[in-house]
Design an enzyme around this catalytic site. Structure first.
Site, PDB file in Angstrom:
ATOM      1  N   HIS A 289      -9.121  -5.203   0.600  1.00 56.57           N
ATOM      2  CA  HIS A 289      -8.762  -4.570   1.674  1.00 56.57           C
ATOM      3  C   HIS A 289      -9.968  -3.583   2.537  1.00 56.57           C
ATOM      4  CE1 HIS A 289      -8.693  -0.535  -0.008  1.00 56.57           C
ATOM      5  NE2 HIS A 289      -8.238  -0.650  -1.185  1.00 56.57           N
ATOM      6  N   ASP A 301     -13.466   1.396  -3.216  1.00 54.27           N
ATOM      7  CA  ASP A 301     -12.071   1.519  -2.295  1.00 54.27           C
ATOM      8  C   ASP A 301     -12.208   1.416  -0.837  1.00 54.27           C
ATOM      9  OD1 ASP A 301      -9.543   1.278  -2.309  1.00 54.27           O
ATOM     10  OD2 ASP A 301      -9.384   3.891  -2.453  1.00 54.27           O
ATOM     11  N   GLU A 335      -3.858  -1.764   3.846  1.00 49.83           N
ATOM     12  CA  GLU A 335      -3.569  -1.458   2.096  1.00 49.83           C
ATOM     13  C   GLU A 335      -3.647   0.151   2.148  1.00 49.83           C
ATOM     14  OE1 GLU A 335      -3.647  -0.294  -1.763  1.00 49.83           O
ATOM     15  OE2 GLU A 335      -4.492   0.027  -0.663  1.00 49.83           O
ATOM     16  N   GLU A 336      -4.271   1.204   2.419  1.00 50.83           N
ATOM     17  CA  GLU A 336      -4.060   2.327   1.767  1.00 50.83           C
ATOM     18  C   GLU A 336      -2.846   2.973   2.219  1.00 50.83           C
ATOM     19  OE1 GLU A 336      -5.547   3.529  -0.625  1.00 50.83           O
ATOM     20  OE2 GLU A 336      -7.590   2.647  -0.142  1.00 50.83           O
ATOM     21  N   ASP A 363      -9.616  -4.858  -6.687  1.00 55.48           N
ATOM     22  CA  ASP A 363      -8.995  -3.372  -5.663  1.00 55.48           C
ATOM     23  C   ASP A 363      -9.265  -2.621  -6.962  1.00 55.48           C
ATOM     24  OD1 ASP A 363      -9.089  -1.323  -3.622  1.00 55.48           O
ATOM     25  OD2 ASP A 363      -6.307  -2.113  -4.100  1.00 55.48           O
ATOM     26  N   HIS A 433     -10.944   7.396  -2.639  1.00 56.25           N
ATOM     27  CA  HIS A 433      -9.985   8.668  -1.669  1.00 56.25           C
ATOM     28  C   HIS A 433     -10.605   9.738  -1.720  1.00 56.25           C
ATOM     29  CE1 HIS A 433      -5.824   6.495  -2.475  1.00 56.25           C
ATOM     30  NE2 HIS A 433      -6.985   5.965  -1.990  1.00 56.25           N
TER      31      HIS A 433
END
Length: 475
Positions: A289, A301, A335-336, A363, A433
């Site tokens: 992503h 990520d 995606e997030e 991922d 994140h």
């Protein structure tokens, strides 16, 4: 009729030797192909340079942001340079949420006596506090199920502090993550039902540090006027808050955040294809992503997964391998905080009656590859196990049935093999994140090994195809 046993035995031996020679030839061809893929990735790879641009020149790529659109343009241009048969953008509507000014928080023990600042960040999708911020007493709980135990009498008017940690004794860190992420995703929605005025969530992190970790959240069908602000607190901050609460249960917590939700905007999935030589209407997908959270630059990520997926097609092209199936790289958007890109890709594939037979997603960070997990039938999994010896020289040993990836999940049906690259995950949630998810946290060699490992699996599935559950398994 007389049987010449000597000639019969010789014939059987000759056939056996021929079959063995054919098997050895196939195995040698595959071994040489994998060796070639790893050599090219490690000696002449592009993935690290691509990631450098995504991370250091573009940065965090939150859906709907200028940076996300810059990433779309950059990756499309790079894929076009590689001379694939097709490169295009697939429109997709995505949510737009902005963080606003940097969040601020402090713990106040005693009325005006002492304040200690602490590190927080707004959860993705949260509403803002008022312009002057929010200050209230705190009630600590160990998860959503604790809310019922305390009830409205003890929760109303307070900030709920979800402090359930990831279990450090679980070797599979994604299992530890799954065991507590519900408090981040649905914690504000559930706490609001008990009259809470705000939510603090312990960061999903196995490491003690000062980095708060954001992530998606939902209010469900909670009316806008009843939605409460939600933030994440660093693991060090969570431990300090918890210990201080034990000494002074009536302490006050203050935080201010200015995030905002906007109407959806248009973005794109980025897609490139090498058209199959035998089965052009059967598709194999490899992807990651393109969006990321905004605190860091999204290197692990999922910048890593995107550049590895791009590298898969580049490596196959450089070997002059002519794939039987049409192979696509898909860089999914959103995606997030919505999974809009993966959902849109699957919907368009269905509308066009495209037959997808294999999909691989990366991922889980750019760490040392260990193997793959598969969502498939037994026949396909047995075929995968027959390839283990090919991967052994590269220390790839993990082949398990299980999940694959969020973005390729919507493609699932009875005829597709879904796979997920599984790197070593022990350090992944240190960065996940958080502002620490930056380019310097990615090891060039580990990233390139992952790309070569993915290319190897794509090659093998393209060459040998997928199997229905009724197909005989050849080992």
């Amino acid at each position: 009729m007389k049987i010449n046993f000597k000639k019969a035995c010789f014939g059987i031996l000759f056939i056996s030797i021929c079959n063995l020679s054919i098997a050895q030839k196939v195995n040698t061809e595959d071994s040489l192909m994998l060796r070639n893929l790893y050599d090219m990735a490690l000696l002449n790879g592009n993935s690290y340079d691509w990631l450098d641009t995504l991370s250091n020149k573009i940065g965090g790529r939150l859906s709907g942001s200028v940076e996300a659109e810059q990433a779309v343009r950059f990756t499309k241009e790079e894929l076009e340079k590689l001379g694939f048969d097709k490169v295009w953008l697939q429109p997709v509507m995505v949510p737009k949420w902005t963080r606003g000014f940097k969040e601020y928080a402090f713990i106040e023990s005693g009325e005006g006596e002492e304040t200690v600042t602490t590190d927080i960040c707004a959860l993705g999708g949260s509403v803002a506090t008022s312009e002057i911020g929010l200050k209230a007493e705190v009630i600590e709980v160990q998860g959503i199920e604790d809310l019922e135990r305390y009830g409205r009498d003890q929760i109303e008017g307070k900030i709920v502090f979800y402090n359930r940690p990831m279990k450090a004794n679980l070797i599979h860190t994604f299992e530890a993550y799954g065991g507590c992420v519900d408090q981040r995703y649905a914690g504000a929605m559930e706490a609001a039902k008990f009259g809470a005025v705000g939510v603090i969530v312990r960061s999903m992190n196995l490491k003690n540090d000062d980095f708060p970790h954001t992530g998606s959240m939902t209010y469900g069908d909670t009316p806008i006027k009843d939605r409460i602000p939600a933030c994440a607190i660093s693991t060090n901050g969570a431990d300090y808050l918890s210990s201080t609460l034990k000494i002074q249960p009536d302490l006050q917590f203050y935080f201010k955040q200015s995030c905002k939700v906007y109407p959806d905007v248009q973005s794109h999935n980025v897609i490139a294809e090498i058209t199959g030589s035998q089965y052009p209407n059967k598709y194999m997908v490899v992807g990651g992503h393109l969006d990321s959270w905004d605190l860091g630059d999204g290197s692990h990520d999922d910048g890593a997964g995107c550049v590895q997926s791009m590298e898969v097609l580049r490596l196959l092209k450089l070997t002059n391998y002519k794939p039987k199936h049409s192979i696509r790289v898909v860089l999914f958007m959103n995606e997030e905080n919505g999974l809009r890109g993966g959902t849109e890709y699957a919907e368009q594939a269905k509308l066009k009656n495209e037959q997808h037979v294999f999909a691989l997603e990366s991922d889980s960070g750019g760490f040392t590859p260990r193997g793959f997990s598969f969502d498939t039938n037994e026949a396909n999994f047995k075929q995968v196990l027959s390839w283990k010896a090919l991967f052994k020289p590269y220390l790839i040993h993990y082949f398990e049935m299980g999940g694959s990836g969020a973005d390729i999940g919507p493609l699932k049906d009875d005829n597709i093999v879904l796979a997920g690259l599984r790197p070593d995950s022990q350090r992944y949630f240190d960065y996940h994140h958080a502002a620490s998810d930056t380019f310097d946290a990615v090891n060039k060699r580990e990233l390139e090994l992952g790309a070569a490992t993915m290319a190897s699996l794509v090659y093998l599935f393209d060459k040998y195809g997928t199997k229905t559950s009724l197909d005989p398994v050849k080992n």
